[in-house]
Motif scaffolding. Structure first.
Motif, PDB file in Angstrom:
ATOM      1  N   ASN A 101       0.813  -1.215   0.000  1.00  0.00           N
ATOM      2  CA  ASN A 101       0.000   0.000   0.000  1.00  0.00           C
ATOM      3  C   ASN A 101       0.849   1.268   0.000  1.00  0.00           C
ATOM      4  O   ASN A 101       0.319   2.373   0.085  1.00  0.00           O
ATOM      5  CB  ASN A 101      -0.931   0.015   1.219  1.00  0.00           C
ATOM      6  CG  ASN A 101      -1.919  -1.129   1.176  1.00  0.00           C
ATOM      7  OD1 ASN A 101      -2.441  -1.477   0.126  1.00  0.00           O
ATOM      8  ND2 ASN A 101      -2.151  -1.737   2.322  1.00  0.00           N
ATOM      9  N   GLY A 102       2.146   1.125  -0.063  1.00  0.00           N
ATOM     10  CA  GLY A 102       3.036   2.276  -0.112  1.00  0.00           C
ATOM     11  C   GLY A 102       3.496   2.778   1.243  1.00  0.00           C
ATOM     12  O   GLY A 102       4.172   3.795   1.330  1.00  0.00           O
ATOM     13  N   GLY A 103       3.133   2.090   2.303  1.00  0.00           N
ATOM     14  CA  GLY A 103       3.553   2.491   3.655  1.00  0.00           C
ATOM     15  C   GLY A 103       4.757   1.690   4.106  1.00  0.00           C
ATOM     16  O   GLY A 103       5.145   0.707   3.482  1.00  0.00           O
ATOM     17  N   TRP A 104       5.344   2.119   5.209  1.00  0.00           N
ATOM     18  CA  TRP A 104       6.487   1.409   5.779  1.00  0.00           C
ATOM     19  C   TRP A 104       6.033   0.072   6.316  1.00  0.00           C
ATOM     20  O   TRP A 104       5.000  -0.040   6.978  1.00  0.00           O
ATOM     21  CB  TRP A 104       7.099   2.275   6.869  1.00  0.00           C
ATOM     22  CG  TRP A 104       8.360   1.723   7.496  1.00  0.00           C
ATOM     23  CD1 TRP A 104       9.347   1.017   6.888  1.00  0.00           C
ATOM     24  CD2 TRP A 104       8.763   1.874   8.857  1.00  0.00           C
ATOM     25  NE1 TRP A 104      10.348   0.713   7.782  1.00  0.00           N
ATOM     26  CE2 TRP A 104      10.009   1.226   9.007  1.00  0.00           C
ATOM     27  CE3 TRP A 104       8.198   2.488   9.969  1.00  0.00           C
ATOM     28  CZ2 TRP A 104      10.698   1.179  10.207  1.00  0.00           C
ATOM     29  CZ3 TRP A 104       8.894   2.439  11.153  1.00  0.00           C
ATOM     30  CH2 TRP A 104      10.134   1.802  11.276  1.00  0.00           C
ATOM     31  N   GLU A 105       6.778  -0.949   6.062  1.00  0.00           N
ATOM     32  CA  GLU A 105       6.434  -2.309   6.492  1.00  0.00           C
ATOM     33  C   GLU A 105       6.321  -2.425   8.015  1.00  0.00           C
ATOM     34  O   GLU A 105       5.572  -3.257   8.517  1.00  0.00           O
ATOM     35  CB  GLU A 105       7.496  -3.287   5.971  1.00  0.00           C
ATOM     36  CG  GLU A 105       7.143  -4.735   6.121  1.00  0.00           C
ATOM     37  CD  GLU A 105       5.991  -5.205   5.245  1.00  0.00           C
ATOM     38  OE1 GLU A 105       5.285  -6.143   5.671  1.00  0.00           O
ATOM     39  OE2 GLU A 105       5.787  -4.648   4.154  1.00  0.00           O
ATOM     40  N   LEU A 106       7.044  -1.583   8.741  1.00  0.00           N
ATOM     41  CA  LEU A 106       7.073  -1.687  10.196  1.00  0.00           C
ATOM     42  C   LEU A 106       6.336  -0.526  10.880  1.00  0.00           C
ATOM     43  O   LEU A 106       6.726  -0.087  11.963  1.00  0.00           O
ATOM     44  CB  LEU A 106       8.521  -1.763  10.687  1.00  0.00           C
ATOM     45  CG  LEU A 106       9.305  -2.968  10.169  1.00  0.00           C
ATOM     46  CD1 LEU A 106      10.742  -2.917  10.638  1.00  0.00           C
ATOM     47  CD2 LEU A 106       8.644  -4.270  10.570  1.00  0.00           C
ATOM     48  N   GLU A 107       5.276  -0.049  10.252  1.00  0.00           N
ATOM     49  CA  GLU A 107       4.523   1.065  10.837  1.00  0.00           C
ATOM     50  C   GLU A 107       4.028   0.749  12.243  1.00  0.00           C
ATOM     51  O   GLU A 107       4.154   1.567  13.153  1.00  0.00           O
ATOM     52  CB  GLU A 107       3.319   1.418   9.949  1.00  0.00           C
ATOM     53  CG  GLU A 107       3.697   2.068   8.641  1.00  0.00           C
ATOM     54  CD  GLU A 107       2.526   2.196   7.690  1.00  0.00           C
ATOM     55  OE1 GLU A 107       1.451   1.590   7.939  1.00  0.00           O
ATOM     56  OE2 GLU A 107       2.678   2.909   6.684  1.00  0.00           O
ATOM     57  N   LEU A 108       3.448  -0.419  12.444  1.00  0.00           N
ATOM     58  CA  LEU A 108       2.899  -0.796  13.740  1.00  0.00           C
ATOM     59  C   LEU A 108       4.001  -0.878  14.798  1.00  0.00           C
ATOM     60  O   LEU A 108       3.873  -0.307  15.884  1.00  0.00           O
ATOM     61  CB  LEU A 108       2.147  -2.123  13.648  1.00  0.00           C
ATOM     62  CG  LEU A 108       1.505  -2.623  14.936  1.00  0.00           C
ATOM     63  CD1 LEU A 108       0.434  -1.642  15.409  1.00  0.00           C
ATOM     64  CD2 LEU A 108       0.891  -4.000  14.715  1.00  0.00           C
ATOM     65  N   GLN A 109       5.080  -1.556  14.472  1.00  0.00           N
ATOM     66  CA  GLN A 109       6.181  -1.692  15.420  1.00  0.00           C
ATOM     67  C   GLN A 109       6.794  -0.324  15.732  1.00  0.00           C
ATOM     68  O   GLN A 109       7.143  -0.035  16.883  1.00  0.00           O
ATOM     69  CB  GLN A 109       7.254  -2.647  14.867  1.00  0.00           C
ATOM     70  CG  GLN A 109       6.801  -4.077  14.758  1.00  0.00           C
ATOM     71  CD  GLN A 109       6.040  -4.389  13.461  1.00  0.00           C
ATOM     72  OE1 GLN A 109       5.680  -3.506  12.689  1.00  0.00           O
ATOM     73  NE2 GLN A 109       5.792  -5.667  13.229  1.00  0.00           N
ATOM     74  N   GLY A 110       6.910   0.524  14.717  1.00  0.00           N
ATOM     75  CA  GLY A 110       7.430   1.870  14.914  1.00  0.00           C
ATOM     76  C   GLY A 110       6.530   2.694  15.823  1.00  0.00           C
ATOM     77  O   GLY A 110       7.009   3.432  16.696  1.00  0.00           O
ATOM     78  N   MET A 111       5.223   2.557  15.641  1.00  0.00           N
ATOM     79  CA  MET A 111       4.282   3.293  16.482  1.00  0.00           C
ATOM     80  C   MET A 111       4.321   2.772  17.917  1.00  0.00           C
ATOM     81  O   MET A 111       4.277   3.562  18.864  1.00  0.00           O
ATOM     82  CB  MET A 111       2.865   3.194  15.923  1.00  0.00           C
ATOM     83  CG  MET A 111       1.854   4.016  16.686  1.00  0.00           C
ATOM     84  SD  MET A 111       2.223   5.781  16.727  1.00  0.00           S
ATOM     85  CE  MET A 111       1.815   6.240  15.076  1.00  0.00           C
TER      86      MET A 111
END
Length: 137
Positions: A101-111
């Protein structure tokens, strides 16, 4: 109490409770699946197998402390350390990946990591069991 203190305390409560609930759900899933995957992951990294059980502190005990607002700052630091270890041992290969979807693969972990650091810095606020006067809140 200043005019903004109430909203700041509510904001602190929201971030620590949401972080606590989401990490706790992740920990419950690990409890149900058993420690096999985590033991395998830490031993492949050259760490002793007992280190794997630290995930239960970081994903069950610490989130409960966050939710109730007791020893909030150390609990948030434990969650942050848990996330750093997870990123290093499980997700290192995804650090520079973009998802479909064009987002960072680790968005959840980063958040999760950023939220844990924020809670460690902000503390629990008045809307907590430990209150603002608690030594570790």
């Amino acid at each position: 109490m200043s005019r903004t203190q109430g909203s700041q305390d509510l904001g602190k409560a929201i971030i620590r409770i949401v972080l606590g609930v989401l990490i706790l759900l992740h920990g419950i899933a690990k409890l149900m699946a058993g420690p096999g995957f985590v033991i395998q992951t830490v031993t492949q990294a050259g760490l002793p197998s007992f280190v794997a059980y630290g995930v239960y502190i970081g994903e069950v005990v610490a989130p409960i402390l966050l939710i109730i607002g007791l020893w909030t700052r150390p609990a948030a630091l434990i969650v942050a350390i848990n996330m750093i270890v997870a990123l290093a041992l499980v997700h290192a290969g995804q650090l520079n990946m973009i998802n479909k979807n064009g987002g960072w693969e680790l968005e959840l972990q980063g958040m999760f990591l950023a939220s844990a650091i924020a809670v460690a810095l902000l503390g629990a606020g008045r809307l907590s069991v430990g209150g603002v006067d608690g030594k570790w809140n």
